[in-house]
Every structure is written in C-alpha cells, then in structure tokens.
Design an enzyme around this catalytic site. Sequence first.
Site, mmCIF file in Angstrom:
data_model
loop_
_atom_site.group_PDB
_atom_site.id
_atom_site.type_symbol
_atom_site.label_atom_id
_atom_site.label_comp_id
_atom_site.label_asym_id
_atom_site.label_seq_id
_atom_site.Cartn_x
_atom_site.Cartn_y
_atom_site.Cartn_z
ATOM 1 N N ASN A 1 -29.446 -21.287 -45.879
ATOM 2 C CA ASN A 1 -29.003 -21.968 -44.651
ATOM 3 C C ASN A 1 -28.785 -21.021 -43.464
ATOM 4 O O ASN A 1 -28.951 -21.430 -42.316
ATOM 5 C CB ASN A 1 -27.743 -22.790 -44.933
ATOM 6 C CG ASN A 1 -26.640 -21.982 -45.555
ATOM 7 O OD1 ASN A 1 -26.850 -20.855 -46.004
ATOM 8 N ND2 ASN A 1 -25.448 -22.542 -45.588
ATOM 9 N N GLU B 1 -19.689 -16.136 -52.743
ATOM 10 C CA GLU B 1 -19.497 -17.114 -51.661
ATOM 11 C C GLU B 1 -20.238 -18.368 -52.070
ATOM 12 O O GLU B 1 -21.460 -18.446 -51.947
ATOM 13 C CB GLU B 1 -20.079 -16.547 -50.356
ATOM 14 C CG GLU B 1 -19.286 -15.406 -49.774
ATOM 15 C CD GLU B 1 -17.939 -15.846 -49.234
ATOM 16 O OE1 GLU B 1 -17.701 -17.057 -49.097
ATOM 17 O OE2 GLU B 1 -17.112 -14.965 -48.974
ATOM 18 N N CYS C 1 -21.934 -24.394 -46.124
ATOM 19 C CA CYS C 1 -21.096 -24.374 -47.321
ATOM 20 C C CYS C 1 -19.689 -24.901 -47.073
ATOM 21 O O CYS C 1 -19.093 -25.541 -47.913
ATOM 22 C CB CYS C 1 -21.019 -22.956 -47.847
ATOM 23 S SG CYS C 1 -20.534 -21.798 -46.559
ATOM 24 N N GLU D 1 -15.553 -12.352 -47.334
ATOM 25 C CA GLU D 1 -16.442 -11.675 -46.399
ATOM 26 C C GLU D 1 -15.725 -11.585 -45.056
ATOM 27 O O GLU D 1 -14.738 -12.259 -44.809
ATOM 28 C CB GLU D 1 -17.760 -12.462 -46.258
ATOM 29 C CG GLU D 1 -18.552 -12.440 -47.561
ATOM 30 C CD GLU D 1 -20.013 -12.816 -47.432
ATOM 31 O OE1 GLU D 1 -20.303 -13.922 -46.949
ATOM 32 O OE2 GLU D 1 -20.871 -11.990 -47.832
HETATM 33 P P1 NAD Z 1 -28.749 -21.406 -54.917
HETATM 34 O O1 NAD Z 1 -27.555 -21.121 -55.738
HETATM 35 O O2 NAD Z 1 -29.772 -22.311 -55.454
HETATM 36 O O3 NAD Z 1 -29.508 -20.046 -54.559
HETATM 37 C C1 NAD Z 1 -28.851 -18.989 -53.924
HETATM 38 C C2 NAD Z 1 -29.601 -17.703 -54.186
HETATM 39 O O4 NAD Z 1 -29.461 -17.357 -55.560
HETATM 40 C C3 NAD Z 1 -31.102 -17.766 -53.915
HETATM 41 O O5 NAD Z 1 -31.520 -16.551 -53.350
HETATM 42 C C4 NAD Z 1 -31.686 -17.934 -55.313
HETATM 43 O O6 NAD Z 1 -33.005 -17.429 -55.425
HETATM 44 C C5 NAD Z 1 -30.742 -17.101 -56.126
HETATM 45 N N1 NAD Z 1 -30.672 -17.464 -57.550
HETATM 46 C C6 NAD Z 1 -30.959 -18.637 -58.141
HETATM 47 N N2 NAD Z 1 -30.748 -18.555 -59.478
HETATM 48 C C7 NAD Z 1 -30.297 -17.298 -59.716
HETATM 49 C C8 NAD Z 1 -29.881 -16.613 -60.885
HETATM 50 N N3 NAD Z 1 -29.877 -17.204 -62.085
HETATM 51 N N4 NAD Z 1 -29.463 -15.331 -60.773
HETATM 52 C C9 NAD Z 1 -29.438 -14.722 -59.566
HETATM 53 N N5 NAD Z 1 -29.831 -15.322 -58.424
HETATM 54 C C10 NAD Z 1 -30.253 -16.602 -58.501
HETATM 55 O O7 NAD Z 1 -28.194 -21.901 -53.511
HETATM 56 P P2 NAD Z 1 -29.020 -22.460 -52.269
HETATM 57 O O8 NAD Z 1 -29.499 -23.830 -52.630
HETATM 58 O O9 NAD Z 1 -29.974 -21.458 -51.798
HETATM 59 O O10 NAD Z 1 -27.888 -22.571 -51.165
HETATM 60 C C11 NAD Z 1 -27.006 -23.633 -51.100
HETATM 61 C C12 NAD Z 1 -25.694 -23.308 -51.769
HETATM 62 O O11 NAD Z 1 -25.150 -22.117 -51.212
HETATM 63 C C13 NAD Z 1 -24.674 -24.366 -51.542
HETATM 64 O O12 NAD Z 1 -23.954 -24.593 -52.720
HETATM 65 C C14 NAD Z 1 -23.781 -23.775 -50.476
HETATM 66 O O13 NAD Z 1 -22.496 -24.301 -50.433
HETATM 67 C C15 NAD Z 1 -23.805 -22.343 -50.833
HETATM 68 N N6 NAD Z 1 -23.449 -21.501 -49.685
HETATM 69 C C16 NAD Z 1 -22.240 -20.863 -49.680
HETATM 70 C C17 NAD Z 1 -21.849 -20.104 -48.582
HETATM 71 C C18 NAD Z 1 -20.510 -19.402 -48.542
HETATM 72 O O14 NAD Z 1 -20.358 -18.479 -47.755
HETATM 73 N N7 NAD Z 1 -19.536 -19.780 -49.329
HETATM 74 C C19 NAD Z 1 -22.690 -19.988 -47.482
HETATM 75 C C20 NAD Z 1 -23.923 -20.651 -47.531
HETATM 76 C C21 NAD Z 1 -24.281 -21.406 -48.637
#
Ligand code: NAD
Length: 481
Positions: free
Chosen positions: A153, A250, A284, A455
């Site tokens: 995002n 996060e 998020c 962060e």
């Molecule tokens: P996701 O968990 O599907 O993927 C996040 C990242 O992790 C990607 O780069 C993905 O390739 C990687 N990944 C996936 N499986 C993995 C594994 N087994 N081991 C290591 N890395 C792996 O999340 P998304 O769909 O890309 O993003 C949306 C999510 O992120 C939502 O839940 C949102 O709330 C969260 N988010 C949190 C914050 C925060 O600061 N708290 C900010 C933005 C988004």
Amino acid sequence: MMQQPIASHFVDGAYLEDTSGTKIDVIYPGTGAKIATVYSATPAVIDAALNSAARAQKTWAALSGTQRGQVLLRAAELIRADNYALSVLETYDTGKPLQETLVADATSGAEALAYFGGLAASITGEYIPLADGDFVYTSREPIGVCAGIGAWNYPTQIACWKAAPALACGNALVFKPSEMTPLCALKIAEIMMEAGAPAGLFNVIQGLGDVGATLASDSRVDKVSLTGSVPTGRKVYSSAAAHMKHVTMELGGKSPILIFDDADIEAAVGGAILGNFYSSGQVCSNGTRVFVQKGIKDAFLARLKERLKGVVMGDPLDEAVNFGPMVSERQAEIVEGYIARGMAGGATLFAGGSRNGFTIAPTVFTDVTDDMVIAKEEIFGPVMAVLDFETEEEGLRRANATEFGLSAAVFTRDLARGHRVAAALEAGTCWINTYNLAPVEAPFGGVKASGVGRENSKEAIHHYTQVKSVYVAAGGVDAPY
Ligand code: NAD
C-alpha cells in the site's frame, strides 16, 4: 506507460538482473495494463545482497553518527527534489491517485530520512555511576544486517520508514518490496547511492513470499522488519525466533472510531472518511469499525452521505481524481466478496457497493453488529461498518473486543472523556478528534495481534540498536580466594 526498471534488483550499489527467477508482471491498477516485468530473486541474488550488506555495514558503522546523518539528509533532499517523478511512479505501482501520492508518499519517505538523519549523531548510551568510583557506560550498537519486507500500500514510505532508522543506527538493509509494487524501492536505492551511501548498504531484491521467508530464516540476517498481514507476521516472527533475531512487526488491524453525541460532526465525518477511504481503504490503521453514539447517528449518516458526493473516481494520474482503484484485480475481488458477505449477513448497504475495473466505490454499511464478518475481519478496502452504541462503557468494551490493536480514535468535545477513552483503548496509536495522522515524530505500531515494536520517532532507535553495558572498576578485584 511502460515503467520498466533497468533491472529487477539493486544489489551492492548497482542494478542486477537474473531472469532465471520467477517472472512477476507489474500491473498498473488504473488500467490493468502490464507496465513492467521483474524477476524474483534467485538464491544467487539473495546471497549477493546479504554478503554486500554485511560488507557495507562494517564500513558504515565505522563512520560517525554525523557522517551517517549527512547521507540520510542528502537522500531526503534528493527525494524532495524528485517528488513529482517519484509520485507518478508510486501511482503506477499502487494505483493511488496522484493527488494523494504527490503529498503523502515520497514526502513521508523524505521526512523519515531527514528525521533520522538529524537524530543519527545523538544516538548515544549513558553513564551510570556506582559505589567506590566504579561506573558503567552503555553504548547503542547497530544490530547488523536488517531485512525489510514490505506491503503494497505504501511502497516508497515503507522502504524509507525501515531504511531511515536502520541506517541511522549503523545497520545495513536488504529490502524486499511486495511483489505487487516492486518499482518504487529501486528508485530509493538509486537515490541512496547518489546521496553517498556505500555500495551494499541499501539493497532491494524482488520476490514473492518465499523470498521474504528466506530472508526471515537466513542466519546472516540479524533483524527482520515486516509490514504485512497478521498471518504473514506470525510466520515471519516464528522463523525469526529460531535464530533469536530482533523483529519489528507492523501488521493489520480492524480499528475502532468512537464518535460521541457531543462530537464536532464535521470533524467526525472527516475522520471517518479519512480512516476508511484514503488510499481506497488500503491503510493498515484504518478505522473500519465506526461506533456512533445513538443521539448523533442520523446527523452523522446524513452528513456522510452528503460529503461522499465529493468522491471523484477515474484515472489516478488525473490530479482531479481523489479516489483510486484497489492495487490488483485479486484485491478488488476480495473486497467485493466482503461486500456480498455484508449484505448476506444482514447489514444495510447505505452507500457504494459497486465495482468498475479494479475500483470499488466507497462503501458504507449500517445496522452492522459486532459478530458480522465485516465487523471482525480486516477487509483492506473501502468498506466502512457503522455500528451504534449508548454508553461510554459499552462503546469501549465493544471497541476493544478484537484480536487487533493497531489504532483507535475518539471524537468528543469533552476533554476529560477524550483522554479517558484514549487511555482505555487497546491500541498502539490513538487519535483524539482526528484520524490517520502518522508524523515521523510520533511512534507508530500495534499492540495485541497488530504487532511488535514501533516505527518512527526516537522509539525506533531502540528497535534498530542493541545495548552494550561496560562495567569499569576503579579499585582492585575482591575475589573470595
Ligand atoms: P502480506 O502479509 O500478504 O505481504 C506482506 C509482505 O510479506 C509481502 O512482501 C509478501 O511478499 C511477504 N510475505 C508473504 N508471505 C511471506 C512469508 N511466509 N515470509 C516472509 N514474507 C512473506 O500483506 P499485504 O497484502 O502485502 O499487505 C496488506 C497487509 O499489510 C494488511 O494486513 C495491512 O494491514 C498490513 N499493513 C500494515 C502496516 C503497518 O504499519 N502496521 C502498514 C501497511 C500494511
């Protein structure tokens, strides 16, 4: 239209290609057109990135904080100077409207680099006096090689929010962007080099989840910082634990906004809009459970409906557009599925609900109850659930009844209530009479399942350093024999 980078990865100070990795098509969410192709990092690319990071980290940590800070401050300036081009790229990567990206993404990345660049020289330990002239001093040492794994995002912001504190503290970073948005971080890597960072200090490698998993379990990585969903967080946290790595998690949320009868209605409606529809709901910290006290509910909904007339959908690159598509067709389908479940579950569709291409119109459900799926699960799309409540105690109890704890807000004109409710909300970040502001000066992160660590702010220094205590004896050694 094509946004093809020079190569997929940026390793040891230069672009690097290895087309034997899994092919990743990069899609512009505004049209669904393919704009680039990158390849997932192979073991050879991962090795090159980790080895160069380990080398660069030693050189970098030997500099003074002031010298490190200068590089980060220069990078911040370069990002600011290039804001327009970086914002256009962010829009191509994510589909977020240019109207947003021009002010939110590269800008926020530059602020993080400037903030931590300024702080780098004052990362120090303490002097602890003891009896008889003995004393202890502490130093804050770098952790070593950090791996950053990003969500889709905010690709520029996430890369900078991880790089800025990591590098200020003397670490090196290997960053893996989300496979949905691989482009922006490569530009940040170029800028870091131009700003004077040693080759290998900030590497970008592409890949799907398996590349992230490799980084999280590789013994050459000393810390993992993930921005992603809770299920991914659980996996990364547990594989990091096997090597006793430091972590920052996060993760996701289902944050509550409590709007009391005495709230300023414009502020409350504005907060609910920002907290649900900014970045088309792909934030998020979004406040997707909007608890409205019964006395103000009709007025709130009437004003919300009125203000939603201001939504302008269309080509995200058109600066008049203020509401963009989901990042992918898949995400649009997921959100559509939740809207269908909301209706099937008995909630009333008050606004939106339609889909055009990857775009889901801002959607509001009323008559939502706590047990409905749309009130419990993170949707990560523009779907607001409006619930009502009677007393402060009831609102708080229901707001806290979730496994998540990223953010929360209270809207009230009663100062004492604002602070009382903020104190009782189970969330890492709370807002009183506003929503979703995350300045670099303030710690950001979650409690409960929403994460570990913080962060931004001085807090981040604690998560990118380890403390060494040195005991200094002034007298002799008093041994028993
Ligand atoms: P996701 O968990 O599907 O993927 C996040 C990242 O992790 C990607 O780069 C993905 O390739 C990687 N990944 C996936 N499986 C993995 C594994 N087994 N081991 C290591 N890395 C792996 O999340 P998304 O769909 O890309 O993003 C949306 C999510 O992120 C939502 O839940 C949102 O709330 C969260 N988010 C949190 C914050 C925060 O600061 N708290 C900010 C933005 C988004």
